[in-house]
Design a protein around this motif. Structure first.
Motif, PDB file in Angstrom:
ATOM      1  N   PRO A  60     -71.038   2.716 -52.362  1.00 20.15           N
ATOM      2  CA  PRO A  60     -69.835   3.551 -52.487  1.00 20.15           C
ATOM      3  C   PRO A  60     -69.094   3.282 -53.792  1.00 20.15           C
ATOM      4  O   PRO A  60     -68.876   2.129 -54.176  1.00 20.15           O
ATOM      5  CB  PRO A  60     -68.993   3.140 -51.270  1.00 20.15           C
ATOM      6  N   GLY A  61     -68.745   4.349 -54.482  1.00 23.53           N
ATOM      7  CA  GLY A  61     -68.013   4.242 -55.736  1.00 23.53           C
ATOM      8  C   GLY A  61     -68.851   3.837 -56.932  1.00 23.53           C
ATOM      9  O   GLY A  61     -68.332   3.705 -58.037  1.00 23.53           O
ATOM     10  N   GLN A  62     -70.158   3.678 -56.755  1.00 27.11           N
ATOM     11  CA  GLN A  62     -71.017   3.215 -57.847  1.00 27.11           C
ATOM     12  C   GLN A  62     -71.953   4.309 -58.378  1.00 27.11           C
ATOM     13  O   GLN A  62     -72.843   4.020 -59.161  1.00 27.11           O
ATOM     14  CB  GLN A  62     -71.865   2.022 -57.377  1.00 27.11           C
ATOM     15  N   GLY A  63     -71.774   5.522 -57.929  1.00 25.92           N
ATOM     16  CA  GLY A  63     -72.671   6.595 -58.335  1.00 25.92           C
ATOM     17  C   GLY A  63     -72.499   6.989 -59.788  1.00 25.92           C
ATOM     18  O   GLY A  63     -71.435   6.832 -60.375  1.00 25.92           O
ATOM     19  N   ASN A  64     -73.572   7.516 -60.354  1.00 27.00           N
ATOM     20  CA  ASN A  64     -73.561   8.024 -61.720  1.00 27.00           C
ATOM     21  C   ASN A  64     -74.053   9.469 -61.654  1.00 27.00           C
ATOM     22  O   ASN A  64     -75.259   9.703 -61.587  1.00 27.00           O
ATOM     23  CB  ASN A  64     -74.469   7.179 -62.614  1.00 27.00           C
ATOM     24  N   PRO A  65     -73.128  10.441 -61.648  1.00 25.78           N
ATOM     25  CA  PRO A  65     -73.552  11.838 -61.510  1.00 25.78           C
ATOM     26  C   PRO A  65     -74.593  12.268 -62.540  1.00 25.78           C
ATOM     27  O   PRO A  65     -75.453  13.089 -62.254  1.00 25.78           O
ATOM     28  CB  PRO A  65     -72.256  12.625 -61.680  1.00 25.78           C
ATOM     29  N   ALA A  66     -74.546  11.699 -63.735  1.00 29.09           N
ATOM     30  CA  ALA A  66     -75.512  12.059 -64.775  1.00 29.09           C
ATOM     31  C   ALA A  66     -76.924  11.601 -64.426  1.00 29.09           C
ATOM     32  O   ALA A  66     -77.897  12.123 -64.967  1.00 29.09           O
ATOM     33  CB  ALA A  66     -75.088  11.469 -66.113  1.00 29.09           C
ATOM     34  N   ALA A  67     -77.038  10.642 -63.503  1.00 27.54           N
ATOM     35  CA  ALA A  67     -78.358  10.134 -63.117  1.00 27.54           C
ATOM     36  C   ALA A  67     -78.960  10.906 -61.938  1.00 27.54           C
ATOM     37  O   ALA A  67     -80.094  10.619 -61.532  1.00 27.54           O
ATOM     38  CB  ALA A  67     -78.254   8.653 -62.755  1.00 27.54           C
ATOM     39  N   TYR A  68     -78.222  11.878 -61.402  1.00 29.94           N
ATOM     40  CA  TYR A  68     -78.752  12.665 -60.289  1.00 29.94           C
ATOM     41  C   TYR A  68     -80.030  13.366 -60.760  1.00 29.94           C
ATOM     42  O   TYR A  68     -80.036  14.023 -61.803  1.00 29.94           O
ATOM     43  CB  TYR A  68     -77.703  13.679 -59.834  1.00 29.94           C
ATOM     44  N   PRO A  69     -81.122  13.248 -60.028  1.00 26.82           N
ATOM     45  CA  PRO A  69     -82.422  13.732 -60.522  1.00 26.82           C
ATOM     46  C   PRO A  69     -82.638  15.244 -60.355  1.00 26.82           C
ATOM     47  O   PRO A  69     -83.514  15.707 -59.628  1.00 26.82           O
ATOM     48  CB  PRO A  69     -83.422  12.918 -59.694  1.00 26.82           C
ATOM     49  N   TRP A  70     -81.843  16.006 -61.071  1.00 29.57           N
ATOM     50  CA  TRP A  70     -81.946  17.470 -60.989  1.00 29.57           C
ATOM     51  C   TRP A  70     -83.346  17.973 -61.337  1.00 29.57           C
ATOM     52  O   TRP A  70     -83.850  18.897 -60.711  1.00 29.57           O
ATOM     53  CB  TRP A  70     -80.917  18.123 -61.914  1.00 29.57           C
ATOM     54  N   ARG A  71     -83.956  17.401 -62.374  1.00 33.45           N
ATOM     55  CA  ARG A  71     -85.286  17.882 -62.781  1.00 33.45           C
ATOM     56  C   ARG A  71     -86.293  17.702 -61.651  1.00 33.45           C
ATOM     57  O   ARG A  71     -87.140  18.565 -61.429  1.00 33.45           O
ATOM     58  CB  ARG A  71     -85.746  17.135 -64.033  1.00 33.45           C
ATOM     59  N   LEU A  72     -86.204  16.601 -60.950  1.00 33.39           N
ATOM     60  CA  LEU A  72     -87.070  16.367 -59.794  1.00 33.39           C
ATOM     61  C   LEU A  72     -86.895  17.475 -58.759  1.00 33.39           C
ATOM     62  O   LEU A  72     -87.868  17.990 -58.210  1.00 33.39           O
ATOM     63  CB  LEU A  72     -86.751  14.999 -59.176  1.00 33.39           C
ATOM     64  N   ALA A  73     -85.656  17.858 -58.512  1.00 34.41           N
ATOM     65  CA  ALA A  73     -85.381  18.911 -57.533  1.00 34.41           C
ATOM     66  C   ALA A  73     -85.954  20.251 -57.995  1.00 34.41           C
ATOM     67  O   ALA A  73     -86.567  20.983 -57.208  1.00 34.41           O
ATOM     68  CB  ALA A  73     -83.879  19.024 -57.291  1.00 34.41           C
ATOM     69  N   LEU A  74     -85.763  20.585 -59.268  1.00 34.69           N
ATOM     70  CA  LEU A  74     -86.294  21.854 -59.780  1.00 34.69           C
ATOM     71  C   LEU A  74     -87.819  21.860 -59.771  1.00 34.69           C
ATOM     72  O   LEU A  74     -88.441  22.888 -59.465  1.00 34.69           O
ATOM     73  CB  LEU A  74     -85.749  22.137 -61.176  1.00 34.69           C
ATOM     74  N   ASP A  75     -88.435  20.739 -60.087  1.00 31.84           N
ATOM     75  CA  ASP A  75     -89.894  20.661 -60.037  1.00 31.84           C
ATOM     76  C   ASP A  75     -90.396  20.814 -58.605  1.00 31.84           C
ATOM     77  O   ASP A  75     -91.403  21.478 -58.359  1.00 31.84           O
ATOM     78  CB  ASP A  75     -90.387  19.341 -60.636  1.00 31.84           C
ATOM     79  N   ALA A  76     -89.691  20.209 -57.666  1.00 27.96           N
ATOM     80  CA  ALA A  76     -90.099  20.303 -56.261  1.00 27.96           C
ATOM     81  C   ALA A  76     -90.002  21.729 -55.747  1.00 27.96           C
ATOM     82  O   ALA A  76     -90.898  22.206 -55.041  1.00 27.96           O
ATOM     83  CB  ALA A  76     -89.252  19.372 -55.396  1.00 27.96           C
ATOM     84  N   VAL A  77     -88.951  22.429 -56.115  1.00 27.49           N
ATOM     85  CA  VAL A  77     -88.800  23.806 -55.639  1.00 27.49           C
ATOM     86  C   VAL A  77     -89.840  24.714 -56.307  1.00 27.49           C
ATOM     87  O   VAL A  77     -90.352  25.641 -55.689  1.00 27.49           O
ATOM     88  CB  VAL A  77     -87.342  24.295 -55.801  1.00 27.49           C
ATOM     89  N   ARG A  78     -90.183  24.413 -57.539  1.00 30.57           N
ATOM     90  CA  ARG A  78     -91.242  25.168 -58.216  1.00 30.57           C
ATOM     91  C   ARG A  78     -92.573  25.012 -57.472  1.00 30.57           C
ATOM     92  O   ARG A  78     -93.362  25.957 -57.399  1.00 30.57           O
ATOM     93  CB  ARG A  78     -91.390  24.657 -59.648  1.00 30.57           C
ATOM     94  N   ASP A  79     -92.807  23.829 -56.936  1.00 30.77           N
ATOM     95  CA  ASP A  79     -94.077  23.525 -56.271  1.00 30.77           C
ATOM     96  C   ASP A  79     -94.109  23.902 -54.785  1.00 30.77           C
ATOM     97  O   ASP A  79     -95.133  23.678 -54.124  1.00 30.77           O
ATOM     98  CB  ASP A  79     -94.394  22.041 -56.419  1.00 30.77           C
ATOM     99  N   LEU A  80     -93.024  24.459 -54.261  1.00 27.64           N
ATOM    100  CA  LEU A  80     -93.030  24.885 -52.856  1.00 27.64           C
ATOM    101  C   LEU A  80     -94.051  25.996 -52.659  1.00 27.64           C
ATOM    102  O   LEU A  80     -94.276  26.809 -53.570  1.00 27.64           O
ATOM    103  CB  LEU A  80     -91.654  25.392 -52.428  1.00 27.64           C
ATOM    104  N   PRO A  81     -94.667  26.064 -51.490  1.00 28.01           N
ATOM    105  CA  PRO A  81     -95.615  27.151 -51.238  1.00 28.01           C
ATOM    106  C   PRO A  81     -94.906  28.502 -51.278  1.00 28.01           C
ATOM    107  O   PRO A  81     -93.748  28.610 -50.865  1.00 28.01           O
ATOM    108  CB  PRO A  81     -96.160  26.859 -49.841  1.00 28.01           C
ATOM    109  N   GLN A  82     -95.580  29.494 -51.809  1.00 31.60           N
ATOM    110  CA  GLN A  82     -95.016  30.841 -51.866  1.00 31.60           C
ATOM    111  C   GLN A  82     -95.331  31.593 -50.587  1.00 31.60           C
ATOM    112  O   GLN A  82     -96.364  31.396 -49.985  1.00 31.60           O
ATOM    113  CB  GLN A  82     -95.587  31.590 -53.065  1.00 31.60           C
ATOM    114  N   THR A  83     -94.386  32.435 -50.196  1.00 33.74           N
ATOM    115  CA  THR A  83     -94.599  33.313 -49.051  1.00 33.74           C
ATOM    116  C   THR A  83     -94.516  34.745 -49.520  1.00 33.74           C
ATOM    117  O   THR A  83     -93.988  35.053 -50.589  1.00 33.74           O
ATOM    118  CB  THR A  83     -93.562  33.053 -47.951  1.00 33.74           C
ATOM    119  N   ASP A  84     -95.012  35.635 -48.714  1.00 34.76           N
ATOM    120  CA  ASP A  84     -94.951  37.063 -49.070  1.00 34.76           C
ATOM    121  C   ASP A  84     -93.750  37.720 -48.451  1.00 34.76           C
ATOM    122  O   ASP A  84     -93.233  37.405 -47.480  1.00 34.76           O
ATOM    123  CB  ASP A  84     -96.210  37.792 -48.607  1.00 34.76           C
TER     124      ASP A  84
END
Length: 181
Positions: free
Chosen positions: A157-181
């Protein structure tokens, strides 16, 4: 390659202040981004909402539309919920849909929309027994959970670094999600 639509849903956690850069990165990845916020996140970003709407070309949403109003967003090809607070994660897993973003993702499970979630919670919150149950519930429902090793790792608690949040990891993961029709 046709453009796919990403619903980017964010809660009120410090990494939300970088959302404009995240939208730009998602757009560079080929996504048409629609931004949804929890009401608290919308309050945090209230001075930026017009600029964020201009950036996405769509209204920023944080509340349900009224009956009979047209839907102003195209259908989602994928949904990313990040940063997802303790409250958002638990409400989603429990099916408590009083907030727009939680209602959409709860319904998204039944619609089989590919979804990923990356929490932003501190180490004290994750000690609550409901949090791990909620993570397991979302995984069991087919949601890609980016938590722990290879995802978001809680800080003290209180030790977070918002700049270190792994946004790129999240965007890469959503890119790799299976596609649906």
């Amino acid at each position: 390659m046709s453009t796919r639509t990403l619903y980017l849903f964010s809660s009120a956690a410090p990494p939300v202040f970088d959302i404009a850069h995240v939208i730009e990165d998602a757009q560079a990845d080929g996504w048409d981004v629609c931004l949804g916020l929890t009401p608290a996140a919308a309050r945090w970003l209230q001075d930026s909402l017009d600029g964020l709407a201009a950036l996405t070309g769509r209204p920023v949403r944080w509340d349900y539309k009224l009956p009979g109003e047209p839907d102003v967003w195209p259908k989602a090809d994928a949904i990313l919920v990040a940063p997802a607070t303790f409250n958002t994660v638990n409400a989603w897993a429990l099916g408590l849909t009083d907030k727009f973003v939680v209602g959409v993702v709860a319904e998204g499970i039944g619609k089989r929309i590919p979804m990923a979630v990356m929490p932003c919670v501190n180490a004290a919150y994750v000690q609550h027994p409901q949090f791990e149950r909620s993570m397991d519930t979302l995984r069991g429902a087919g949601v890609t959970v980016l938590y722990g090793e290879g995802g978001f790792v809680p800080n003290q608690p209180g030790q977070g670094n918002p700049a270190a949040y792994p946004w790129r990891l999240a965007l890469d993961a959503v890119r790799d999600l299976p596609q649906t029709d």
